[in-house]
Write a protein that holds these residues in place. Structure first.
Motif: not given
Ligand code: NDP
Length: 295
Positions: A258-275
């Motif tokens: 549900d999250v646009d990983f490519t754009s969101v991940a660099p802003k995060c301190s931590a994030i889950t991948p899918v899958p």
């Protein structure tokens, strides 16, 4: 993990699951000695839905990996509600079955709530029965719903600090969002968050999600959460699972959340991948509940 635009911790559900499953396999040895048999999880699969088949197959495989016995009860999509209730009653009465699940969704002519209510609370390892949900709300021992509890275990595994944080959960389903909001607000660790539960009627969702120290997303819309909706340094947990057509992949599709990983991940301190994030933890959580069922 390092990208061109930022560094973040990948909350790897596969790695966390492997570690937890080793512990489960170790406990299973003692349970086998005590019971004289392996813990036994049964799964009921109705119809030929591809995703349901995949989920059930991964649950069966996970059982084998920790030394559990598993059995698959397959029924055609045409099964009547009364016949399915009979299957549930047989599993309720079977002393060799510690816990069982009925894989959802069920065909439209079957009332899912009636089936869930028919499962004996002592064998409700999915944690969907009102007794399990009630015990969770009251903080009593019982089965916690598999996906939310898997997320809690993932946060625990990576030592993510939650106390005093603002957690925003997007999605209020009975199996993910609602119980998730309760677990994150409990007076325990992980927990002790100030929780906001958002849904499709929430006004100005981006202004809410941008306040989240911990953002948990379970809405069922591929790539819905974009970078502008996330606070710098947030922890993001993506529950969504979607197959997207992709001609560049040999299978013809790829899995996204549900999250646009490519754009969101660099802003995060931590994030889950899918899958490889919440999915494996859901299955591990089911194993933890089955182990509980033997006690
Ligand atoms: P549901 O469809 O039951 O619930 C979706 C929720 O999202 C609803 O509460 C809905 O609000 C809310 N929602 C929908 N659109 C919006 C929007 N535009 N803005 C804000 N909220 C919105 O889904 P589930 O909880 O069952 O599943 C969610 C996702 O998680 C799916 O992709 C599913 O496949 C996946 N999933 C993954 C699991 C795993 O192990 N990784 C396990 C279970 C699910 P409202 O209530 O107002 O309609």
């Amino acid at each position: 993990m390092k990208t061109a635009t930022g560094t973040f911790l990948l909350l790897d559900g596969k790695a966390a699951s492997e570690a937890l499953r080793e512990e489960i396999a170790h406990s299973t040895i003692g349970v086998k000695e005590k019971l004289g048999r392996a813990p036994h999880l049964a799964a009921v699969l109705v119809g030929e839905d591809g995703a349901s088949k995949t989920y059930v197959a991964s649950k069966v495989k996970a059982c084998e990996s920790v030394g559990f016995r598993s059995s698959l009860v397959k029924r055609p999509a045409e099964i009547t509600e009364a016949e399915l209730l009979e299957v549930v009653q047989q599993l309720n009465a079977d002393p060799e079955v510690d816990g069982f699940i009925v894989q959802l969704p069920l065909p439209k002519h079957i009332n899912e709530q009636r089936i869930t209510l028919a499962i004996h609370p002592e064998k409700d390892v999915d944690g969907f029965h009102p007794v399990s949900l009630g015990r969770m709300v009251l903080g009593l021992p019982g089965y916690l719903p598999a996906t939310p509890n898997g997320i809690v275990e993932l946060l625990r595994y990576y030592g993510v600090a939650t106390s005093g944080k603002h957690c925003v959960v997007v999605g209020r389903s009975h199996i993910v969002g609602s119980p998730m909001s309760i677990l994150m607000s409990r007076n325990t660790e992980p927990g002790n968050c100030t929780v906001t539960l958002a849904h499709s009627r929430t006004a100005d969702l981006p202004s809410i999600t941008r306040q989240a120290d911990i953002l948990i997303v379970a809405i069922g819309k591929p790539g819905f959460i974009t970078a502008d909706m996330v606070k710098e340094g947030a922890v993001v947990v993506d529950v969504g699972i979607h197959r997207i057509s992709d001609a560049t992949r040999s299978k013809g599709y790829r899995i996204v959340g549900d999250v646009d990983f490519t754009s969101v991940a660099p802003k995060c301190s931590a994030i889950t991948p899918v899958p490889g994030g919440v999915g494996p933890m859901t299955v591990t959580s089911l194993l933890l509940n089955t182990l509980k069922a033997t006690r």
